[in-house]
Design an enzyme around this catalytic site. Structure first.
Site, PDB file in Angstrom:
ATOM      1  N   CYS A 171       0.809  -1.224   0.000  1.00  0.00           N
ATOM      2  CA  CYS A 171       0.000   0.000   0.000  1.00  0.00           C
ATOM      3  C   CYS A 171       0.842   1.274   0.000  1.00  0.00           C
ATOM      4  O   CYS A 171       0.311   2.359  -0.222  1.00  0.00           O
ATOM      5  CB  CYS A 171      -0.970  -0.010   1.171  1.00  0.00           C
ATOM      6  SG  CYS A 171      -2.143  -1.364   1.047  1.00  0.00           S
TER       7      CYS A 171
ATOM      8  N   ASN B 256     -10.109  -0.423  -0.236  1.00  0.00           N
ATOM      9  CA  ASN B 256      -8.650  -0.325  -0.299  1.00  0.00           C
ATOM     10  C   ASN B 256      -8.163  -0.914  -1.626  1.00  0.00           C
ATOM     11  O   ASN B 256      -8.212  -2.125  -1.828  1.00  0.00           O
ATOM     12  CB  ASN B 256      -8.049  -1.090   0.889  1.00  0.00           C
ATOM     13  CG  ASN B 256      -6.533  -0.993   0.945  1.00  0.00           C
ATOM     14  OD1 ASN B 256      -5.898  -0.505   0.017  1.00  0.00           O
ATOM     15  ND2 ASN B 256      -5.956  -1.466   2.035  1.00  0.00           N
TER      16      ASN B 256
ATOM     17  N   HIS C 133      -3.366   7.139   2.321  1.00  0.00           N
ATOM     18  CA  HIS C 133      -3.756   5.815   1.831  1.00  0.00           C
ATOM     19  C   HIS C 133      -5.121   5.466   2.432  1.00  0.00           C
ATOM     20  O   HIS C 133      -5.361   5.707   3.610  1.00  0.00           O
ATOM     21  CB  HIS C 133      -2.707   4.781   2.242  1.00  0.00           C
ATOM     22  CG  HIS C 133      -3.136   3.383   1.968  1.00  0.00           C
ATOM     23  ND1 HIS C 133      -3.594   2.987   0.729  1.00  0.00           N
ATOM     24  CD2 HIS C 133      -3.201   2.282   2.765  1.00  0.00           C
ATOM     25  CE1 HIS C 133      -3.919   1.705   0.791  1.00  0.00           C
ATOM     26  NE2 HIS C 133      -3.695   1.249   2.011  1.00  0.00           N
TER      27      HIS C 133
END
Ligand code: COA
Length: 333
Positions: free
Chosen positions: A116, A287, A257
């Protein structure tokens, strides 16, 4: 000290998210969960998944969108860096497959694996290539088909992830008040067990056993990751503010993020930033791993919210562990 002649600026953005929506009701029908739990614990309402295609298709479409909106041809691209943990295959790289799909016949490129944090690590790498003086147009794309490694029988993980891609163009910028100003990036492999996919690599080559043990799916210790993420992302975000003498009033947007709304809120709070100055799309996309930050940049720029001269802090954390923050001044009109 050497005087900097130019730095790196984002000069174009593009994105692609698939049409197929998985909402929380869908998850109620396949695992023991409910809409209320998912929304209050994560902030997610929907995610998108690609039904026909791979990560290179997501990435190629995002770059084509970038090229179309910035009136640039694929032949002008010097470098393609693909941040991903879901490459189409081990080799050739997804960058090669994207290069072929978009016809970037003068480019070289490679994949970068930092989960990520992939977009921020690729941004750092791309900026280094620009500032070497050798490359003028570097495309950084965050692309992940998380649905390809998600176990849709595991309620702990399946509700979290979605597919998507977004890209930025990096170019040298002579007015050094704009563009990427600073970065702090870190890795700590001692946390590797908390978030991982064990099967299919050289440690556990694919076999009937790895499949039976579901080692080809994401495994996550949610609590451990949550604890690390809140501290890691907030620490570097505050550190980069202090290092650059920025107060919360100076910052137009925190671009975090998008993994969990509560992690984002905790980071913003530590930085003293109010919710209206935090970019957010986790509710619609979940996500998307390497794609979350450039998706936010693209959407907030295109809707006129991010403007020229805005101070932005980009912040991420991910498997590895990996984490980091960038400070940049937006340069696009
Ligand atoms: N629906 C309903 N209940 C669920 C659930 C779901 N989808 N997923 C887990 N639960 C249950 C757990 O089984 C647990 O039940 P138990 O107490 O009976 O064992 C309970 O909810 C609480 O679990 P807990 O782990 O304390 O929840 P949490 O508040 O930590 O939230 C996450 C879980 C996954 C949302 C959270 O830990 C998280 O976001 N972690 C970080 C994830 C992340 O960011 N990953 C990407 C990194 S880039």
């Amino acid at each position: 000290m050497e005087v900097k002649k130019y730095n790196t600026a984002i000069t174009g953005v593009g994105m692609y998210v698939p049409d197929k929506v998985l909402d929380n009701k869908f998850f109620e029908s396949i695992v023991d969960t409910n809409d209320e739990w998912i929304q209050t614990r994560t902030g997610i309402k929907e995610r998108r998944i690609i039904e026909d295609g791979a990560t290179s298709d997501l990435g190629a479409r995002a770059i084509l969108d970038l090229l179309a909106s910035s009136n640039t041809s694929a032949e002008e691209i010097d470098v393609i860096i693909v941040a991903t943990v879901t490459p189409d295959m081990f080799f050739p790289s997804t960058a090669c497959l994207i290069q072929d799909k978009i016809g970037a016949k003068n480019a070289f490129g490679f994949d970068l694996s930092a989960a990520c944090s992939g977009f921020l690590f690729a941004l750092e790498t791309g900026a280094g290539l620009v500032e070497s003086g050798k490359y003028k147009k570097v495309v950084v794309v965050g692309a992940d088909k998380m649905s390809s490694i998600t176990d849709y029988t595991d309620r702990n993980t399946c509700i979290l992830f979605g597919d998507g891609a977004a890209a930025v163009m990096l170019e040298p910028n002579e007015d050094i008040r704009y563009g990427i100003q600073d970065s702090i990036l870190r890795i700590d492999g001692s946390g590797w067990e908390s978030l991982r996919m064990l099967g299919g690599g050289s440690k556990n080559p694919s076999s009937h056993e790895t499949i039976d043990k579901k080692m080809h799916y994401i495994y996550q210790d949610g609590k451990a990751v949550f604890k690390f993420a809140v501290k890691g992302m907030a620490d570097v975000s505050v550190e980069i503010m202090e290092k650059n003498n920025l107060t919360s009033d100076d910052i137009a947007y925190l671009v975090p993020h998008q993994a969990n709304l509560r992690i984002i809120d905790a980071t913003a709070k530590r930085m003293g930033i109010t919710n209206d100055k935090v970019t957010m799309n986790i509710d619609r996309y979940g996500n998307t791993t390497a794609a979350t930050i450039p998706l936010c940049l693209t959407e907030y720029y295109r809707t006129g919210k991010i403007k020229k001269g805005d101070n932005l802090i980009l912040a991420a954390f991910g498997a590895g562990f990996t984490w980091g923050a960038h400070y940049l001044v937006w340069s696009m009109e």
